[in-house]
Motif scaffolding. Structure first.
Motif, PDB file in Angstrom:
ATOM      1  N   ILE A  70       1.851  46.820 -13.791  1.00 61.72           N
ATOM      2  CA  ILE A  70       0.725  46.329 -13.274  1.00 61.72           C
ATOM      3  C   ILE A  70       0.984  46.583 -11.680  1.00 61.72           C
ATOM      4  O   ILE A  70       1.709  45.825 -10.894  1.00 61.72           O
ATOM      5  N   PRO A  71       0.178  47.554 -11.110  1.00 58.22           N
ATOM      6  CA  PRO A  71       0.481  48.016  -9.708  1.00 58.22           C
ATOM      7  C   PRO A  71      -0.204  46.777  -8.906  1.00 58.22           C
ATOM      8  O   PRO A  71      -1.090  46.137  -9.127  1.00 58.22           O
ATOM      9  N   PRO A  72       0.594  46.570  -7.752  1.00 62.20           N
ATOM     10  CA  PRO A  72       1.507  47.656  -7.034  1.00 62.20           C
ATOM     11  C   PRO A  72       2.805  47.474  -7.467  1.00 62.20           C
ATOM     12  O   PRO A  72       3.791  48.328  -7.484  1.00 62.20           O
ATOM     13  N   PHE A  73       3.335  46.161  -7.843  1.00 62.16           N
ATOM     14  CA  PHE A  73       4.649  45.755  -7.612  1.00 62.16           C
ATOM     15  C   PHE A  73       5.141  45.005  -9.203  1.00 62.16           C
ATOM     16  O   PHE A  73       6.209  44.408  -8.888  1.00 62.16           O
ATOM     17  N   THR A  74       4.295  44.915 -10.046  1.00 59.66           N
ATOM     18  CA  THR A  74       4.678  43.914 -10.987  1.00 59.66           C
ATOM     19  C   THR A  74       4.853  44.633 -12.396  1.00 59.66           C
ATOM     20  O   THR A  74       3.932  45.720 -12.687  1.00 59.66           O
ATOM     21  N   HIS A  75       5.569  44.168 -13.317  1.00 56.61           N
ATOM     22  CA  HIS A  75       5.795  44.491 -14.573  1.00 56.61           C
ATOM     23  C   HIS A  75       5.765  43.434 -15.744  1.00 56.61           C
ATOM     24  O   HIS A  75       6.141  42.475 -15.307  1.00 56.61           O
ATOM     25  N   ALA A  76       5.189  43.544 -16.696  1.00 57.12           N
ATOM     26  CA  ALA A  76       4.964  42.656 -17.581  1.00 57.12           C
ATOM     27  C   ALA A  76       5.569  43.112 -18.958  1.00 57.12           C
ATOM     28  O   ALA A  76       5.520  44.323 -19.510  1.00 57.12           O
ATOM     29  N   TYR A  77       6.384  42.099 -19.557  1.00 55.49           N
ATOM     30  CA  TYR A  77       7.389  42.715 -20.930  1.00 55.49           C
ATOM     31  C   TYR A  77       7.080  41.447 -22.011  1.00 55.49           C
ATOM     32  O   TYR A  77       7.100  40.195 -21.552  1.00 55.49           O
ATOM     33  N   TYR A 131       8.653  40.830 -10.876  1.00 60.90           N
ATOM     34  CA  TYR A 131       7.920  41.322  -9.532  1.00 60.90           C
ATOM     35  C   TYR A 131       8.890  41.519  -8.388  1.00 60.90           C
ATOM     36  O   TYR A 131      10.044  40.943  -8.306  1.00 60.90           O
ATOM     37  N   PHE A 132       8.938  42.767  -7.846  1.00 59.83           N
ATOM     38  CA  PHE A 132       9.662  43.125  -6.691  1.00 59.83           C
ATOM     39  C   PHE A 132       9.051  44.245  -5.771  1.00 59.83           C
ATOM     40  O   PHE A 132       8.343  45.059  -6.230  1.00 59.83           O
ATOM     41  N   ASP A 133       9.013  43.733  -4.540  1.00 59.19           N
ATOM     42  CA  ASP A 133       8.021  44.246  -3.444  1.00 59.19           C
ATOM     43  C   ASP A 133       9.366  44.617  -2.096  1.00 59.19           C
ATOM     44  O   ASP A 133       9.677  44.025  -1.367  1.00 59.19           O
ATOM     45  N   ASP A 134       9.798  45.951  -2.350  1.00 57.87           N
ATOM     46  CA  ASP A 134      10.681  46.602  -1.402  1.00 57.87           C
ATOM     47  C   ASP A 134      10.292  46.563  -0.263  1.00 57.87           C
ATOM     48  O   ASP A 134      10.975  46.247   1.140  1.00 57.87           O
ATOM     49  N   ILE A 135       8.870  46.756   0.013  1.00 59.38           N
ATOM     50  CA  ILE A 135       8.070  46.719   1.329  1.00 59.38           C
ATOM     51  C   ILE A 135       8.179  45.306   2.045  1.00 59.38           C
ATOM     52  O   ILE A 135       8.224  45.125   3.202  1.00 59.38           O
ATOM     53  N   TYR A 136       8.120  44.373   1.214  1.00 61.01           N
ATOM     54  CA  TYR A 136       7.867  43.000   1.947  1.00 61.01           C
ATOM     55  C   TYR A 136       9.552  42.620   2.307  1.00 61.01           C
ATOM     56  O   TYR A 136       9.536  41.958   3.424  1.00 61.01           O
ATOM     57  N   GLU A 137      10.437  43.107   1.255  1.00 62.47           N
ATOM     58  CA  GLU A 137      11.604  42.862   1.773  1.00 62.47           C
ATOM     59  C   GLU A 137      12.088  43.356   3.122  1.00 62.47           C
ATOM     60  O   GLU A 137      12.422  42.699   4.031  1.00 62.47           O
ATOM     61  N   LEU A 138      11.469  44.823   3.206  1.00 62.08           N
ATOM     62  CA  LEU A 138      11.687  45.258   4.380  1.00 62.08           C
ATOM     63  C   LEU A 138      11.116  44.338   5.850  1.00 62.08           C
ATOM     64  O   LEU A 138      11.634  44.174   6.734  1.00 62.08           O
ATOM     65  N   SER A 139       9.979  44.178   5.290  1.00 61.66           N
ATOM     66  CA  SER A 139       9.256  43.577   6.505  1.00 61.66           C
ATOM     67  C   SER A 139       9.708  42.150   6.726  1.00 61.66           C
ATOM     68  O   SER A 139       9.583  41.733   8.121  1.00 61.66           O
ATOM     69  N   GLU A 140      10.259  41.352   5.833  1.00 62.40           N
ATOM     70  CA  GLU A 140      10.816  40.248   5.823  1.00 62.40           C
ATOM     71  C   GLU A 140      12.168  40.301   6.970  1.00 62.40           C
ATOM     72  O   GLU A 140      12.375  39.324   7.821  1.00 62.40           O
ATOM     73  N   ASN A 141      12.882  41.307   6.570  1.00 62.15           N
ATOM     74  CA  ASN A 141      14.083  41.464   7.643  1.00 62.15           C
ATOM     75  C   ASN A 141      13.682  41.828   9.088  1.00 62.15           C
ATOM     76  O   ASN A 141      14.167  41.352   9.778  1.00 62.15           O
TER      77      ASN A 141
END
Length: 431
Positions: A70-77, A131-141
């Motif tokens: 599920i764009p942009p950062f989510t997967h469903a299982y 859910y994983f947002d690497d851009i958010y992680e970078l922005s958080e730092n």
């Protein structure tokens, strides 16, 4: 003397308290930053996963698949076994709530997972949303380090403020230190007024200097009163002792009953005078609750007897005396004290009047002794001129909350005036 080894200076106390406040400000700032970032990340993940849940309902019902992106950062299982093997999944997950987890125990990469129960093609199934947002992680730092720079700027400003405050504190306490050094260098007998120190002088410091000077003046007055008291006590108390000694010597020279009776009266008068003086002096030095005294009315006989007792001072003088009482005068003082108080004023009036009159005038609020004698002279005579008698009179009035005044009459002589209030009891400050 109070030990000052463990007592800090004002500068040290300022530094200590300011450091505590500065540390608290920085700690609160850092804690708020960390908490805000964590809360915002949790809120963002939760909203993303709930949004992904709504999309997954439609997609999974229309397609026979076990997982979707599920764009942009989510997967469903569908089902726990479909989740990536490298993730450490807790045994129990709350429903419809984002939970933070790590890729593995040594990885700081943050994932968020949410478990939901969805009805897929009429069957209730457990669906996991990752859910994983690497851009958010970078922005958080980046946000964290940006805030760290602001924190450093804040710390620098606090440090500069501390230096400024220490400088101001030094300037404010310098006059106080100067005042302390001046007091320590003074001799014990130096009660002269002190001058305000140099430098930045505050209102509080001026009040302290003024209060100290007033206190020194009170001590000086007490010492002067004590010296005057000691000078005149020996003279005033020596007189009845000499009378008693003379009467005792004369008793051995005659056996005449009339002569013996005369000496007995002299002895009785002298002993009563000494007893009254001693009793009054002791009462002035003794602490007592004046509220416990009972009010009483001054009588004409009592006043008449006081004047008669000192009438011998008018021997061979063309002086007449009178008592004028108007209204009822009520006082809260023992009879002996009133006798000494008014008696001393009468003695001074009799002694200073060579011819004329001495009048004792009493009203409910005022007691006056008016004479036609020599008056107070070009300058009013204070305690030094009237001796122990007036010192005692002043102390009596001070103790009972009354006021003693002396002033010259318009024509001749002077007036001693006691201003009192009916049923009045003095305040503690008047004692």
């Amino acid at each position: 003397m109070i030990a000052d080894r463990n007592v800090k200076s004002a500068k040290q106390l300022t530094f200590t308290y300011f450091s505590i406040v500065a540390f608290a400000i920085i700690s609160i700032h850092f804690a708020l930053l960390e908490t805000t970032l964590e809360d915002f990340e949790q809120l963002n993940a939760n909203n993303r996963l709930l949004h992904a849940k709504e999309i997954a309902k439609e997609v999974l019902n229309e397609n026979s698949i076990q997982s979707i992106a599920i764009p942009p950062f989510t997967h469903a299982y569908i089902g726990r076994e479909q989740l990536p093997a490298h993730l450490i999944i807790p045994d129990s997950l709350p429903a419809d709530t984002a939970v933070e987890l790590k890729r593995n125990s040594s990885d700081d990469t943050e994932f968020f997972i949410m478990r939901s129960e969805l009805k897929i093609r009429d069957k209730l199934k457990t669906v996991y949303f990752l859910y994983f947002d690497d851009i958010y992680e970078l922005s958080e730092n980046q946000i964290f380090w940006n805030q760290a720079k602001q924190l450093f700027i804040t710390f620098s400003l606090i440090l500069i403020s501390l230096l400024v405050i220490l400088r101001i504190s030094k300037r404010l306490t310098a006059p106080l230190t100067q005042l302390t050094n001046e007091l320590e260098s003074r001799s014990p007998n130096d009660l002269s007024p002190i001058q305000p120190p140099q430098g930045v002088v505050s209102k509080e410091l001026l009040q302290l200097v003024t209060s100290f000077n007033l206190y020194s003046e009170r001590i000086h007055q007490l010492l002067e009163r004590e010296r005057s008291f000691n000078r005149y006590a020996s003279h005033e108390l020596r007189t009845p002792l000499m009378v008693m000694k003379g009467a005792i010597s004369l008793l051995g020279q005659s056996t005449s009953p009339a002569f013996i009776e005369k000496q007995r009266i002299r002895l009785l008068h002298a002993s009563n005078e000494m007893n009254d003086f001693v009793t009054t002096l002791l009462s002035l030095t003794r602490e007592e609750n004046l509220n416990n005294l009972s009010p009483r009315v001054l009588t004409r006989d009592e006043m008449h007897n006081i004047l008669v007792e000192h009438e011998h001072l008018l021997t061979d003088k063309p002086v007449s005396w009178s008592v004028d009482m108007r209204g009822s005068t009520v006082v809260k003082a023992p009879e002996t004290t009133i006798k000494i108080l008014i008696g001393n004023l009468i003695k001074n009036a009799f002694a200073c009047t060579e011819a004329g009159t001495v009048a004792l005038k009493i009203t409910p609020d005022v007691i006056q002794v008016v004479d036609s004698g020599i008056g107070l002279g070009s300058t009013p005579r204070g305690d030094e001129g009237f001796g122990l008698g007036l010192l005692i009179a002043n102390d009596i009035c001070r103790k009972y909350g009354w006021r003693l005044n002396h002033y010259n009459n318009d024509i001749e002589g002077c007036t001693a005036e006691i201003i009192l209030k009916t049923y009045d009891t003095p305040n503690e400050s008047q004692e």
